[in-house]
Motif scaffolding. Structure first.
Motif, PDB file in Angstrom:
ATOM      1  N   CYS A 195      -1.433   4.949   0.008  1.00  0.00           N
ATOM      2  CA  CYS A 195      -1.711   4.374   1.331  1.00  0.00           C
ATOM      3  C   CYS A 195      -1.604   5.423   2.433  1.00  0.00           C
ATOM      4  N   LEU A 196      -2.357   5.155   3.498  1.00  0.00           N
ATOM      5  CA  LEU A 196      -2.270   5.917   4.733  1.00  0.00           C
ATOM      6  C   LEU A 196      -1.417   5.150   5.737  1.00  0.00           C
ATOM      7  N   ASP A 197      -0.947   5.842   6.751  1.00  0.00           N
ATOM      8  CA  ASP A 197      -0.126   5.213   7.782  1.00  0.00           C
ATOM      9  C   ASP A 197      -0.986   4.307   8.663  1.00  0.00           C
ATOM     10  N   CYS A 198      -0.456   3.135   8.997  1.00  0.00           N
ATOM     11  CA  CYS A 198      -1.150   2.177   9.880  1.00  0.00           C
ATOM     12  C   CYS A 198      -0.113   1.575  10.815  1.00  0.00           C
TER      13      CYS A 198
ATOM     14  N   SER B 210       3.097  -0.595   1.387  1.00  0.00           N
ATOM     15  CA  SER B 210       4.026  -1.712   1.578  1.00  0.00           C
ATOM     16  C   SER B 210       3.297  -3.034   1.392  1.00  0.00           C
ATOM     17  N   HIS B 211       4.079  -4.069   1.198  1.00  0.00           N
ATOM     18  CA  HIS B 211       3.542  -5.438   1.221  1.00  0.00           C
ATOM     19  C   HIS B 211       3.019  -5.736   2.621  1.00  0.00           C
ATOM     20  N   GLY B 212       3.858  -5.482   3.639  1.00  0.00           N
ATOM     21  CA  GLY B 212       3.447  -5.609   5.029  1.00  0.00           C
ATOM     22  C   GLY B 212       3.854  -6.919   5.655  1.00  0.00           C
ATOM     23  N   GLY B 213       3.748  -6.977   6.973  1.00  0.00           N
ATOM     24  CA  GLY B 213       4.127  -8.153   7.734  1.00  0.00           C
ATOM     25  C   GLY B 213       5.433  -7.953   8.469  1.00  0.00           C
TER      26      GLY B 213
ATOM     27  N   SER C  10      10.198  -2.542   4.511  1.00  0.00           N
ATOM     28  CA  SER C  10       9.598  -1.306   4.016  1.00  0.00           C
ATOM     29  C   SER C  10       8.383  -0.890   4.842  1.00  0.00           C
ATOM     30  N   SER C  11       7.782  -1.846   5.552  1.00  0.00           N
ATOM     31  CA  SER C  11       6.540  -1.537   6.274  1.00  0.00           C
ATOM     32  C   SER C  11       6.784  -0.706   7.523  1.00  0.00           C
ATOM     33  N   SER C  12       8.043  -0.537   7.925  1.00  0.00           N
ATOM     34  CA  SER C  12       8.344   0.323   9.077  1.00  0.00           C
ATOM     35  C   SER C  12       8.550   1.768   8.658  1.00  0.00           C
ATOM     36  N   GLN C  13       8.566   2.032   7.352  1.00  0.00           N
ATOM     37  CA  GLN C  13       8.722   3.386   6.830  1.00  0.00           C
ATOM     38  C   GLN C  13       7.337   3.940   6.498  1.00  0.00           C
ATOM     39  N   PRO C  14       7.057   5.169   6.881  1.00  0.00           N
ATOM     40  CA  PRO C  14       5.739   5.736   6.575  1.00  0.00           C
ATOM     41  C   PRO C  14       5.481   5.769   5.067  1.00  0.00           C
ATOM     42  N   PRO C  15       4.258   5.466   4.668  1.00  0.00           N
ATOM     43  CA  PRO C  15       3.160   4.971   5.504  1.00  0.00           C
ATOM     44  C   PRO C  15       3.391   3.520   5.911  1.00  0.00           C
ATOM     45  N   ARG C  16       3.274   3.276   7.215  1.00  0.00           N
ATOM     46  CA  ARG C  16       3.505   1.942   7.754  1.00  0.00           C
ATOM     47  C   ARG C  16       2.330   1.003   7.414  1.00  0.00           C
TER      48      ARG C  16
END
Length: 846
Positions: A210-213, A245-248, A253-259
């Protein structure tokens, strides 16, 4: 039937057409209908599960024409919403009840949704295809499907539905949590259900995916790789560098790069960074769910699959028989009625799909006999004779508990005895079990003090010795019918009548009050209305809306036919009954009981749940009972509505629910029902009033509304409910049970209404050993405690058998509140079969 060992591109036209028919324009993967508050216009795990089941059920109906009706045609179902009521009406005939089928689907759907809430599953990546644990997830998925088959073959369909729900949740999550859709795939994964096939092309630990978002919506954050990956959630396991990350909002985990993240769970960017792909993911998840149901159909056969989902309008037949020496007449009566039911219903839609028989005496009870073959049931029943014993009391409640554990939900259980229970200490446990299983228990008691021989007394017995039967019957919606030997043949005829789908009509007031009539409403959807009166009755009369009356004289009267069997009266009204308000007046000694029942396809199911709105998977966490002090929702599912489709004939609807105390009948609250989803689905919700939840106690519920013509419509739940003092949850081990193994179980107990000082006890089948590290707990308000139990499975345990663990929490101080119970069913599995040919669809472990 759908093939189970070929790609889904080879699905027949019915599956593909029905996919287009069933799938709405937008889709998502939250747990259940309550999730729509967070993500409107979404389809949930519940929707995908029920739609797939309806799809495969229609395929079964198309391929297996009904024996006495014209075959179904797919074109008749195109262009309309597929509903269980419509399927049953088309296949079994108009008015055929789909209540048990819908209840079975509800069991599967709630088990599916619970995977996002249970402590043993919600954070386990293997059960959600998270954290790139794709091979491990496939192993758990295949194990759950295998457990479904084993439990179904053992005729424990409740456990089979629980395992099926867990399997479907994981299967559906694969398409939302992995990048299968992003890889451009148009079909479900061809190897996900086959344990001997390699998943292939999996991303490894060192592969960046994944890339950072930094936005909520992340349409381009996947690296241009052809490797299969899935997102990490939370902090366990930790996310390696470069992984998705799963995200949301709730994924730490979604706050750690890659976001960012890649899940497609919902239509909301705040929950699902790949929300724009929810439709594609849902299409594949629905096709994969169809494939899983079809696989089960191939493994179990059409009859076994129909039993798994209760695809029948018929009830089960379950007998608990006292076999002591004085029971000859009663046993003969049970045999006659069973034979009559078997012969009259053989080959018809109303033929029972499940038979249960449990004998008892003193000191023994059992073994339980279960079968789906009417001839085997009759042979086993015919071998029972009244022998030995003869003194009172007997082990009746132990036998009834055994029957409840082996009888499908929403069934009738009939107990034939002339003795009081020796095991009255089981009263509360059996009462709770009847409510969990939603089974109605009727006791036929031939207590005859004038009998000169047969039943002996070891001691002078209390006149209240039959009270445990009254408690269990009241809780289950059943009856205790006292009669004599000379009447038992006629009284036993109610077995056949009770196996029809009957509803209970609310009475106002709910109990007999001297000088006041009992009032009930009859609508145009009812037939075969019966009034049943118990007690030392000196007189009664019934009056219809036109003012026509009928008294207690036996035989045919102007309103119907009256029969009397000692202290039990039954009045069967003429069909069709007059619609409107009816009255009953009863003059009697003591506390007579009155019940009004009728046959109809319009009925309802109900469930409880706690809204979970502050986590990554908003939805409704299912509860067996409401808990004192815990905000709880009532979910109602109206059955028998049918789609209609004629705007000139509006559907019946229920507008309010009334809560009453048990047994006195005082009104505890009245709240409006809010429709959820399309009206023809009949889904309604209401918040339980705070006054009801302020303290533990029993209650009943009634629905009120109007039929299509604007006339009053009333229905009552047959079983009483209970607000329990504490939340008590028992969960199983992460792996399978095997003979000779020792498995950890988790116990969670919480109080939301005030201080609790509780004793905890645990029990299990006699050949198993069970130990616990928690025998007493003190809780303050909003406080929880956790415990651990260890279950030892003996080497002699039968493979592919079911074991039930029971935990009770009882207040140490004297209290009228019954204990709280938790029941856990577990499967002891034999070693998984070996699969020799890679392309053959086995349900064994890889």
């Amino acid at each position: 039937m759908l093939p189970t060992d070929v790609p889904l591109s080879h699905l027949g036209p019915s599956a593909l057409l029905l996919l287009k028919l069933l799938l709405p324009p937008t889709s998502a993967f939250f747990p259940n209908i309550w999730s729509l508050l967070a993500a409107p216009s979404s389809i949930t795990h519940q929707d995908l599960t029920e739609e797939a089941a309806l799809n495969v059920t229609l395929q079964l109906f198309l391929e297996q024409p009904p024996p006495s009706r014209p075959p179904l045609h797919l074109k008749d179902f195109l262009g309309r919403t597929l509903l269980a009521d419509d399927l049953f009406a088309a296949y079994f005939g108009p008015g055929s009840p789909s209540r048990r089928f819908r209840a079975a689907l509800g069991e599967v759907s709630r088990a599916n949704a619970a995977q996002d809430f249970l402590s043993t599953s919600k954070n386990d990546p293997d059960q959600h295809f998270d954290a790139e644990r794709l091979g491990q997830g496939r192993t758990r998925l295949v194990e759950a499907l295998r457990e479904t088959v084993v439990a179904a073959r053992a005729l424990d369909h409740t456990l089979a539905r629980q395992r099926l729900g867990a399997a479907l949740h994981a299967l559906q999550d694969f398409y939302s949590h992995s990048n299968w859709v992003e890889l451009g795939k148009q079909q479900p994964h061809p190897h996900l259900l086959w344990p001997r096939q390699e998943l292939g092309n999996l991303a490894q630990v060192g592969d960046h995916t994944c890339l950072d978002c930094h936005e909520s919506s992340c349409p381009g954050n996947l690296l241009g790789s052809t490797l299969l990956t899935s997102g990490y959630f939370g902090t366990h396991p930790s996310k390696p560098p470069g992984k998705c990350s799963h995200g949301g909002h709730f994924d730490r985990s979604s706050s750690q790069p890659p976001r960012g993240g890649i899940n497609k769970d919902s239509t909301s960017p705040g929950f699902s960074p790949h929300h724009m792909l929810h439709l594609q993911a849902a299409k594949l998840a629905l096709l994969a769910s169809i494939q899983a149901f079809s696989l089960l159909r191939s493994r179990l056969g059409d009859r076994g699959f129909s039993r798994l989902l209760d695809i029948s309008p018929a009830s089960s037949l379950s007998f608990v028989l006292d076999t002591t020496g004085s029971m000859g007449e009663e046993i003969n009566a049970a045999k006659i009625q069973a034979r009559r039911i078997v012969e009259q219903r053989r080959g018809s839609p109303m033929e029972p799909a499940h038979y249960v028989l449990v004998p008892f005496h003193d000191p023994g009870f059992g073994p339980v006999f279960t079968t789906s073959d009417p001839d085997s049931f009759w042979q086993q029943l015919n071998e029972i004779h009244a022998l030995g014993g003869g003194d009172e009391p007997e082990m009746c409640l132990s036998a009834l508990e055994l029957a409840l554990l082996h009888t499908p939900p929403l069934s009738d259980i009939f107990v034939f005895t002339d003795a009081s229970p020796k095991d009255a200490f089981l009263t509360n446990r059996v009462e709770s079990l009847t409510q969990e299983r939603r089974c109605r228990v009727t006791f036929l008691v031939t207590e005859d003090p004038s009998r000169g021989q047969g039943r002996a007394r070891r001691e002078v017995l209390s006149p209240l010795r039959f009270e445990p039967y009254e408690v269990v019957a009241l809780a289950s919606g059943g009856e205790v019918i006292f009669t004599k030997d000379q009447h038992i043949q006629e009284v036993a005829a109610i077995v056949g009548d009770s196996m029809a789908d009957v509803v209970t009509l609310p009475l106002e007031p709910p109990v007999v009050v001297p000088g006041r009539p009992l009032v009930f409403s009859v609508d145009g959807l009812l037939q075969r209305v019966t009034v049943r009166i118990h007690g030392e009755v000196s007189s009664f009369w019934i009056r219809n809306p036109e003012g026509v009356s009928q008294g207690q004289e036996e035989g045919q009267g102007p309103l119907g036919h009256t029969r009397r069997f000692g202290q039990f009266w039954i009045v069967t009204m003429n069909d069709p009954p007059q619609t409107g308000t009816w009255e009953i007046r009863v003059t009697a000694k003591g506390n007579p009981r009155v019940r009004v029942q009728a046959q109809t396809s319009l009925d309802f199911l109900f469930f409880f749940g706690v809204p979970m709105e502050d986590g990554p998977h908003p939805g409704l966490y299912p509860l067996t009972h409401p808990v004192a002090g815990l905000q709880t929702q009532l979910l109602v599912e109206v059955t028998g509505l049918g789609s209609g489709g004629n705007p000139g004939h509006p559907l019946p609807h229920f507008s309010h629910v009334v809560f009453r105390g048990v047994p006195e009948g005082a009104e505890l609250g009245r709240v409006p029902l809010e429709p959820k989803g399309p009206r023809e689905r009949g889904l309604l919700a209401a918040a339980l009033p705070p006054t009801l939840l302020s303290a533990a106690g029993a209650f009943s519920l009634e629905l009120i509304g109007q039929d299509g013509g604007g006339r009053d419509l009333h229905r009552a739940a047959p079983q009483a409910c209970a607000v329990v003092p504490v939340l008590l949850e028992l969960s199983g081990p992460p792996g399978i049970l095997a003979p000779g193994s020792k498995a950890p179980l988790s116990l969670h107990i919480a109080s939301f209404s005030g201080p609790q000082d509780l004793d905890l006890t645990a029990s299990v089948n006699s050949s198993f050993a069970l130990t616990s590290n928690l025998s007493r707990v003190r809780l303050e308000q909003n406080e929880s405690a956790w415990g651990r139990l260890w279950l030892e499975v003996p080497d002699s345990a039968a493979p592919d058998s079911v074991v039930t663990v029971t935990v009770s929490a009882t207040g140490r101080e004297a209290s009228p509140v019954a204990p709280t119970y938790a029941f856990l069913r577990l499967l002891v599995l034999a070693p998984a079969p070996r699969v020799r040919r890679p392309h053959f669809p086995s349900l064994g472990r890889s």
